[in-house]
Design a protein around this motif. Structure first.
Motif, mmCIF file in Angstrom:
data_model
loop_
_atom_site.group_PDB
_atom_site.id
_atom_site.type_symbol
_atom_site.label_atom_id
_atom_site.label_comp_id
_atom_site.label_asym_id
_atom_site.label_seq_id
_atom_site.Cartn_x
_atom_site.Cartn_y
_atom_site.Cartn_z
ATOM 1 N N ARG A 180 0.826 -1.182 0.135
ATOM 2 C CA ARG A 180 0.054 0.105 -0.048
ATOM 3 C C ARG A 180 0.676 1.238 0.043
ATOM 4 N N ASP A 181 1.833 1.153 0.720
ATOM 5 C CA ASP A 181 2.732 2.556 0.911
ATOM 6 C C ASP A 181 4.291 1.852 0.592
ATOM 7 N N PRO A 182 4.654 1.983 -0.549
ATOM 8 C CA PRO A 182 6.140 1.551 -0.822
ATOM 9 C C PRO A 182 7.194 2.273 -0.172
ATOM 10 N N ALA A 183 6.837 3.511 0.095
ATOM 11 C CA ALA A 183 7.892 4.472 0.602
ATOM 12 C C ALA A 183 8.072 4.157 2.124
ATOM 13 N N ALA A 184 7.067 3.630 2.829
ATOM 14 C CA ALA A 184 7.370 3.123 4.013
ATOM 15 C C ALA A 184 8.344 2.057 4.494
ATOM 16 N N GLY A 185 8.869 1.452 3.377
ATOM 17 C CA GLY A 185 9.839 0.287 3.489
ATOM 18 C C GLY A 185 11.375 0.788 3.287
#
Length: 139
Positions: free
Chosen positions: A133-138
């Protein structure tokens, strides 16, 4: 050195263990009398013996001309005695203590088993879904 010994003796575990040993010995004496006065005579009705020690005996001749006696009744008596002690300890100590712990936990608002903890696989699936859902969180 004396202070360390004093702390060791006054620890709850040591006192609890000492009380358990004394109470266990007292209940063992009660159960032994119960077995000797009640169970052994009942067994005697079935095996025509005064106690289990003399019931279910097998006498075998030895190679040197004597005899050897195997007393299976004594073994059975020891097993009955152990089970009687374990039964008394369970119903007099373990079961009431478990109920008391459950009541104390209920009063404190702790309810076991409300929601089971997720497994490792379920946690990994949740992490994967969040990352998708939120690739930037990884990063």
């Amino acid at each position: 050195m004396i202070q360390g010994f004093k702390e060791f003796i006054l620890r709850g575990n040591v006192i609890d263990l000492a009380v358990a040993v004394v109470i266990g010995a007292a209940f063992t004496a009660i159960v032994n009398v119960l077995v000797a006065a009640l169970i052994n005579p009942l067994i005697g009705l079935f095996f025509a013996a005064d106690s289990l020690d003399t019931a279910l005996q097998v006498t075998v001749p030895t190679l040197l001309g004597g005899t050897t006696t195997f007393s299976f009744g004594a073994i059975l008596g020891a097993i009955i005695n152990f089970l009687a002690v374990a039964l008394v300890v369970y119903f007099v100590f373990v079961m009431p203590m478990n109920h008391a712990k459950e009541r104390a936990a209920a009063k404190a608002g702790v309810v076991e088993g409300d929601e089971p903890l997720p497994t490792e696989a379920e946690l990994l699936v949740q992490i994967r879904d969040l990352l998708q859902r939120d690739p930037a969180a990884g990063r």
